[in-house]
Write a protein that holds these residues in place. Structure first.
Motif, PDB file in Angstrom:
ATOM      1  N   GLN A  57       0.909  -1.199  -0.017  1.00  0.00           N
ATOM      2  CA  GLN A  57      -0.062  -0.176   0.096  1.00  0.00           C
ATOM      3  C   GLN A  57       0.894   1.104  -0.021  1.00  0.00           C
ATOM      4  OE1 GLN A  57      -3.372  -0.423  -0.137  1.00  0.00           O
ATOM      5  NE2 GLN A  57      -2.709  -2.269  -0.546  1.00  0.00           N
ATOM      6  N   ALA A 101      -4.031   4.299   6.023  1.00  0.00           N
ATOM      7  CA  ALA A 101      -4.936   5.462   5.454  1.00  0.00           C
ATOM      8  C   ALA A 101      -4.197   6.781   5.849  1.00  0.00           C
ATOM      9  CB  ALA A 101      -6.504   5.003   5.745  1.00  0.00           C
ATOM     10  N   LEU A 104      -0.941   7.359   3.865  1.00  0.00           N
ATOM     11  CA  LEU A 104      -1.376   7.934   2.621  1.00  0.00           C
ATOM     12  C   LEU A 104      -1.753   9.379   2.500  1.00  0.00           C
ATOM     13  CD1 LEU A 104      -2.962   4.811   1.150  1.00  0.00           C
ATOM     14  CD2 LEU A 104      -0.627   5.602   0.608  1.00  0.00           C
ATOM     15  N   ASP A 105      -2.618   9.692   3.297  1.00  0.00           N
ATOM     16  CA  ASP A 105      -3.285  11.129   3.529  1.00  0.00           C
ATOM     17  C   ASP A 105      -2.149  11.933   3.959  1.00  0.00           C
ATOM     18  OD1 ASP A 105      -5.706  12.723   3.460  1.00  0.00           O
ATOM     19  OD2 ASP A 105      -4.994  13.030   5.616  1.00  0.00           O
ATOM     20  N   ASP A 108       0.121  12.500   1.102  1.00  0.00           N
ATOM     21  CA  ASP A 108      -0.707  12.768  -0.411  1.00  0.00           C
ATOM     22  C   ASP A 108      -0.414  11.832  -1.370  1.00  0.00           C
ATOM     23  OD1 ASP A 108      -2.498  14.357  -1.975  1.00  0.00           O
ATOM     24  OD2 ASP A 108      -1.058  15.693  -2.618  1.00  0.00           O
ATOM     25  N   ARG A 109      -0.378  10.485  -0.875  1.00  0.00           N
ATOM     26  CA  ARG A 109      -0.359   9.605  -1.956  1.00  0.00           C
ATOM     27  C   ARG A 109      -1.518   8.601  -2.203  1.00  0.00           C
ATOM     28  NH1 ARG A 109       5.076   7.848  -0.964  1.00  0.00           N
ATOM     29  NH2 ARG A 109       4.864   6.143  -2.481  1.00  0.00           N
ATOM     30  N   GLU A 110      -1.565   8.000  -3.140  1.00  0.00           N
ATOM     31  CA  GLU A 110      -2.685   7.029  -3.647  1.00  0.00           C
ATOM     32  C   GLU A 110      -1.911   5.442  -3.140  1.00  0.00           C
ATOM     33  OE1 GLU A 110      -5.659   7.207  -4.281  1.00  0.00           O
ATOM     34  OE2 GLU A 110      -5.440   9.284  -4.426  1.00  0.00           O
ATOM     35  N   PRO A 111      -2.665   4.483  -2.842  1.00  0.00           N
ATOM     36  CA  PRO A 111      -1.845   3.169  -2.549  1.00  0.00           C
ATOM     37  C   PRO A 111      -1.060   2.733  -3.578  1.00  0.00           C
ATOM     38  CG  PRO A 111      -4.427   3.244  -1.994  1.00  0.00           C
ATOM     39  CD  PRO A 111      -4.193   4.424  -2.800  1.00  0.00           C
ATOM     40  N   SER A 158      -8.916  -1.519  -7.859  1.00  0.00           N
ATOM     41  CA  SER A 158      -8.860  -0.278  -6.759  1.00  0.00           C
ATOM     42  C   SER A 158     -10.367   0.179  -6.664  1.00  0.00           C
ATOM     43  CB  SER A 158      -8.225   0.979  -7.410  1.00  0.00           C
ATOM     44  OG  SER A 158      -8.548   1.443  -8.658  1.00  0.00           O
ATOM     45  N   ARG A 159     -11.391  -0.106  -7.368  1.00  0.00           N
ATOM     46  CA  ARG A 159     -12.777   0.306  -7.136  1.00  0.00           C
ATOM     47  C   ARG A 159     -13.384  -0.871  -6.579  1.00  0.00           C
ATOM     48  NH1 ARG A 159     -11.724   2.571 -12.123  1.00  0.00           N
ATOM     49  NH2 ARG A 159     -12.737   0.960 -13.180  1.00  0.00           N
ATOM     50  N   GLU A 162     -14.452  -2.654  -0.263  1.00  0.00           N
ATOM     51  CA  GLU A 162     -13.402  -2.718   0.699  1.00  0.00           C
ATOM     52  C   GLU A 162     -13.064  -4.297   0.933  1.00  0.00           C
ATOM     53  OE1 GLU A 162     -11.938  -1.403   5.139  1.00  0.00           O
ATOM     54  OE2 GLU A 162     -13.901  -0.635   4.359  1.00  0.00           O
ATOM     55  N   TYR A 165     -11.713  -5.969  -2.057  1.00  0.00           N
ATOM     56  CA  TYR A 165     -10.230  -5.435  -2.416  1.00  0.00           C
ATOM     57  C   TYR A 165      -9.312  -6.297  -1.424  1.00  0.00           C
ATOM     58  CZ  TYR A 165      -6.378  -2.136  -2.453  1.00  0.00           C
ATOM     59  OH  TYR A 165      -5.236  -1.564  -2.590  1.00  0.00           O
TER      60      TYR A 165
END
Length: 216
Positions: A57, A101, A104-105, A108-111, A158-159, A162, A165
């Motif tokens: 992640q 989470a 990442l926040d 400022d990153r995406e998994p 990715s969509r 949860e 995924y």
């Protein structure tokens, strides 16, 4: 997924006064030492998987260690409360995902899942499963078409909801047996397999291919 907010979740400093090197408070009667031993046993069983998941992640070993260390600190901060949970493994999994989470926040990153070699291998396994009856036709596609299709699948995964995924990551990327996936997620093995079927069908719709029921 948020965990039970009682007692308040805090990040524990291992340098805090009155705590041992595990982060637990020191008591003269040895109670907290016994608690620390139970955490050590739990951590020894799950730590490697936590690191592997976090790595998929956040994208690097160092960042994964930061995330897992923060998760362990939160568990240690109220370990007696954690032990009262119906599923300690599920509770810890939820905390780990919160820490991922937050990391990442904060950055400022995406998994980073789609950038890992393990994910690419898992995607190809999924593609092979979805299209084993059409393998010869697939071989005739040029590499650009295959690449386009994989990119579409990355976005589709990715969509996923949860739970689906998590099952795809644990089962295909980290190659965890169904029984262990069920333990981590606090669900039945039959539910894990149901999530797999639903994920495959959803991905097949995104890719416009015929989904099969044959297990890998």
């Amino acid at each position: 997924m948020h965990v039970d907010p009682e007692p308040p979740v805090v990040r524990v400093s291992h340098d805090a006064q009155g705590v041992d090197d595990r982060g637990l408070p020191v008591s003269p009667d040895g109670t907290d030492q016994r608690l620390a031993l139970t955490f050590d046993a739990f951590d020894a069983r799950h730590h490697t998987l936590w690191l592997r998941y976090a790595h998929t992640q956040v994208g690097s070993r160092a960042a994964a260690e930061t995330v897992v260390d923060a998760t362990c600190a939160r568990l240690l901060g109220h370990w007696p409360h954690v032990l009262t949970q119906e599923s300690v493994a599920r509770y810890a999994w939820a905390l780990l995902k919160e820490e991922v989470a937050w990391w990442l926040d904060d950055h400022d990153r995406e998994p980073a899942l789609v950038d890992t070699a393990a994910f690419h291998a898992a995607v190809r396994k999924l593609l092979d499963h979805e299209n084993h009856e059409n393998h010869k036709k697939q071989e005739k596609h040029d590499q650009f078409d295959v690449l386009q299709r994989e990119i579409r699948l990355y976005g589709a995964i990715s969509r996923l909801p949860e739970r689906q995924y998590d099952v795809v990551v644990l089962r295909y990327v980290l190659q965890i047996p169904d029984e262990e996936v069920a333990e981590y997620m606090g669900i039945e093995v039959a539910t894990v397999r149901s999530h797999v079927r639903h994920a495959r069908r959803r991905l097949a719709r995104h890719l416009d291919v015929r989904e099969t029921e044959t297990e890998e």
